[in-house]
Write a protein that holds these residues in place. Structure first.
Motif, PDB file in Angstrom:
ATOM      1  N   UNK A 105      69.468 -60.232 -76.600  1.00 57.95           N
ATOM      2  CA  UNK A 105      70.187 -59.020 -76.204  1.00 57.95           C
ATOM      3  C   UNK A 105      69.834 -58.533 -74.806  1.00 57.95           C
ATOM      4  N   UNK A 106      68.593 -58.753 -74.375  1.00 59.48           N
ATOM      5  CA  UNK A 106      68.198 -58.344 -73.024  1.00 59.48           C
ATOM      6  C   UNK A 106      68.857 -59.258 -71.994  1.00 59.48           C
ATOM      7  N   UNK A 107      68.814 -60.572 -72.265  1.00 62.75           N
ATOM      8  CA  UNK A 107      69.408 -61.544 -71.350  1.00 62.75           C
ATOM      9  C   UNK A 107      70.900 -61.284 -71.183  1.00 62.75           C
ATOM     10  N   UNK A 108      71.553 -60.819 -72.243  1.00 60.20           N
ATOM     11  CA  UNK A 108      73.008 -60.653 -72.239  1.00 60.20           C
ATOM     12  C   UNK A 108      73.477 -59.346 -71.621  1.00 60.20           C
ATOM     13  N   UNK A 109      72.563 -58.518 -71.107  1.00 56.82           N
ATOM     14  CA  UNK A 109      72.955 -57.222 -70.573  1.00 56.82           C
ATOM     15  C   UNK A 109      74.022 -57.341 -69.488  1.00 56.82           C
ATOM     16  N   UNK A 110      73.854 -58.292 -68.575  1.00 52.78           N
ATOM     17  CA  UNK A 110      74.844 -58.484 -67.526  1.00 52.78           C
ATOM     18  C   UNK A 110      76.197 -58.904 -68.078  1.00 52.78           C
ATOM     19  N   UNK A 111      76.192 -59.649 -69.189  1.00 52.22           N
ATOM     20  CA  UNK A 111      77.440 -60.086 -69.801  1.00 52.22           C
ATOM     21  C   UNK A 111      78.212 -58.899 -70.365  1.00 52.22           C
ATOM     22  N   UNK A 112      77.484 -57.927 -70.944  1.00 51.77           N
ATOM     23  CA  UNK A 112      78.147 -56.740 -71.461  1.00 51.77           C
ATOM     24  C   UNK A 112      78.892 -56.018 -70.332  1.00 51.77           C
ATOM     25  N   UNK A 113      78.237 -55.909 -69.192  1.00 55.90           N
ATOM     26  CA  UNK A 113      78.864 -55.216 -68.063  1.00 55.90           C
ATOM     27  C   UNK A 113      80.070 -55.985 -67.545  1.00 55.90           C
ATOM     28  N   UNK A 114      80.001 -57.299 -67.541  1.00 54.23           N
ATOM     29  CA  UNK A 114      81.148 -58.094 -67.113  1.00 54.23           C
ATOM     30  C   UNK A 114      82.334 -57.868 -68.038  1.00 54.23           C
ATOM     31  N   UNK A 115      82.085 -57.867 -69.340  1.00 53.02           N
ATOM     32  CA  UNK A 115      83.164 -57.604 -70.293  1.00 53.02           C
ATOM     33  C   UNK A 115      83.704 -56.195 -70.145  1.00 53.02           C
ATOM     34  N   UNK A 116      82.815 -55.237 -69.910  1.00 55.24           N
ATOM     35  CA  UNK A 116      83.244 -53.849 -69.748  1.00 55.24           C
ATOM     36  C   UNK A 116      84.165 -53.712 -68.546  1.00 55.24           C
ATOM     37  N   UNK A 117      83.777 -54.308 -67.429  1.00 55.69           N
ATOM     38  CA  UNK A 117      84.595 -54.183 -66.228  1.00 55.69           C
ATOM     39  C   UNK A 117      85.909 -54.951 -66.357  1.00 55.69           C
ATOM     40  N   UNK A 118      85.877 -56.104 -67.009  1.00 54.98           N
ATOM     41  CA  UNK A 118      87.130 -56.843 -67.218  1.00 54.98           C
ATOM     42  C   UNK A 118      88.058 -56.054 -68.135  1.00 54.98           C
ATOM     43  N   UNK A 119      87.504 -55.433 -69.162  1.00 56.24           N
ATOM     44  CA  UNK A 119      88.286 -54.615 -70.079  1.00 56.24           C
ATOM     45  C   UNK A 119      88.951 -53.452 -69.349  1.00 56.24           C
ATOM     46  N   UNK A 120      88.233 -52.905 -68.371  1.00 54.83           N
ATOM     47  CA  UNK A 120      88.762 -51.770 -67.607  1.00 54.83           C
ATOM     48  C   UNK A 120      89.709 -52.200 -66.491  1.00 54.83           C
ATOM     49  N   UNK A 121      89.910 -53.513 -66.369  1.00 56.87           N
ATOM     50  CA  UNK A 121      90.830 -53.998 -65.347  1.00 56.87           C
ATOM     51  C   UNK A 121      90.194 -54.228 -63.998  1.00 56.87           C
ATOM     52  N   UNK A 122      88.864 -54.165 -63.948  1.00 60.12           N
ATOM     53  CA  UNK A 122      88.181 -54.362 -62.681  1.00 60.12           C
ATOM     54  C   UNK A 122      87.855 -55.816 -62.423  1.00 60.12           C
ATOM     55  N   UNK A 123      87.253 -56.074 -61.265  1.00 63.13           N
ATOM     56  CA  UNK A 123      86.826 -57.418 -60.913  1.00 63.13           C
ATOM     57  C   UNK A 123      85.463 -57.671 -61.541  1.00 63.13           C
ATOM     58  N   UNK A 124      85.410 -58.641 -62.409  1.00 60.49           N
ATOM     59  CA  UNK A 124      84.156 -58.940 -63.105  1.00 60.49           C
ATOM     60  C   UNK A 124      83.614 -60.270 -62.619  1.00 60.49           C
TER      61      UNK A 124
END
Length: 287
Positions: A105-124
């Motif tokens: 879960x710690x290693x995947x922290x950056x992945x969560x943010x990438x999914x969050x930004x892609x979900x919001x329509x941003x550049x991930x």
């Protein structure tokens, strides 16, 4: 604009005030902006399938960035395996491989943010993965990460104790001899059963504590306490679904260790992105 060169006293004052501001920001980050755990939803198997499908979609859409982001993970895994193959440490090979996933879960922290930004329509991309490295997020993430590290260390201690009271305390003479002892002797079976049972307890604790807590720290700037309580609440409301998710993760991580941990290059990002979408299904969006 002219700039003046300060004297040592002014440097010390600036440093002191800067340290004070940093400490204050860290304290605020730990408390977070959410005072109570939010309401959580009932989950179904359809939510698990949807999370995995969306996680795979994120992975394929962000593939080059994600693979590069987690390339260090299998490298560390291989290093751990090489260390463990020293005869004295051979019994710790499986606990190392299994316990290493406790830190996922710690290693995947950056992945969560990438999914969050892609979900919001941003550049991930790479920048999105590391945009979480700010005080409001990184401080509670590190604190919760230290909790998981503590569980990892406790698991390694427990695994060593289990070996010592079953097949140990002497190190095995050879790899083949050790495998034969584990598979064909009563102490070997006892070690395997105890190890899997105790390991399941540690894995369950990590699952309950971290299921939605890390995504929530990123999404809502929640403090550690609220994020963990929310994760526990999700587990309490959905024990069967959470247990099923845990089994899926465990099975995928086992497959990911083949060959030589390289499968984690695919398994970890897919699970990381899927965890974000499972969080979205479990914790309703803010009004």
């Amino acid at each position: 604009m002219t700039r003046t060169i300060g004297n040592p006293l002014s440097w010390m004052a600036d440093a002191a005030f800067g340290a004070g501001r940093s400490a204050g920001e860290a304290t605020d980050a730990l408390r977070g902006t959410v005072s109570t755990p939010p309401e959580v939803c009932r989950l179904t198997n359809a939510d698990l399938r949807s999370a995995l499908r969306k996680g795979l979609d994120d992975f394929t859409s962000l593939r080059s960035d994600v693979i590069f982001l987690i390339a260090i993970y299998p490298i560390i895994g291989i290093a751990l395996a090489l260390v463990a193959f020293h005869m004295a440490r051979l019994p710790m090979l499986f606990p190392l491989a299994a316990g290493f996933t406790l830190l996922g879960p710690v290693v995947a922290t950056g992945l969560y943010e990438m999914s969050r930004q892609r979900e919001a329509g941003g550049q991930a991309g790479w920048g999105a993965a590391f945009s979480v490295m700010t005080a409001p997020v990184i401080v509670p993430v590190l604190v919760l990460g230290l909790v998981l590290m503590g569980l990892f260390i406790a698991w390694m201690f427990a695994a060593s104790l289990i070996y010592n009271v079953t097949l140990g305390p002497q190190p095995p003479a050879s790899v083949s001899g050790f495998i034969a002892e584990v598979l064909t002797t009563a102490p070997g079976w006892a070690m395997a059963v105890l190890g899997m049972g105790v390991g399941a307890v540690f894995a369950g604790a990590v699952l309950v504590l971290s299921l939605v807590s890390f995504p929530m720290l990123i999404d809502r700037r929640a403090g550690v306490t609220v994020a963990v309580l929310t994760s526990v609440k999700v587990a309490q409301e959905n024990p069967r679904i959470v247990a099923t998710w845990g089994l899926l993760v465990a099975g995928a991580m086992v497959l990911g260790t083949l060959p030589a941990f390289l499968g984690l290059v695919i398994v970890l990002p897919v699970l990381g992105h899927a965890t974000w979408h499972l969080y979205r299904a479990a914790v309703p969006g803010e009004a």
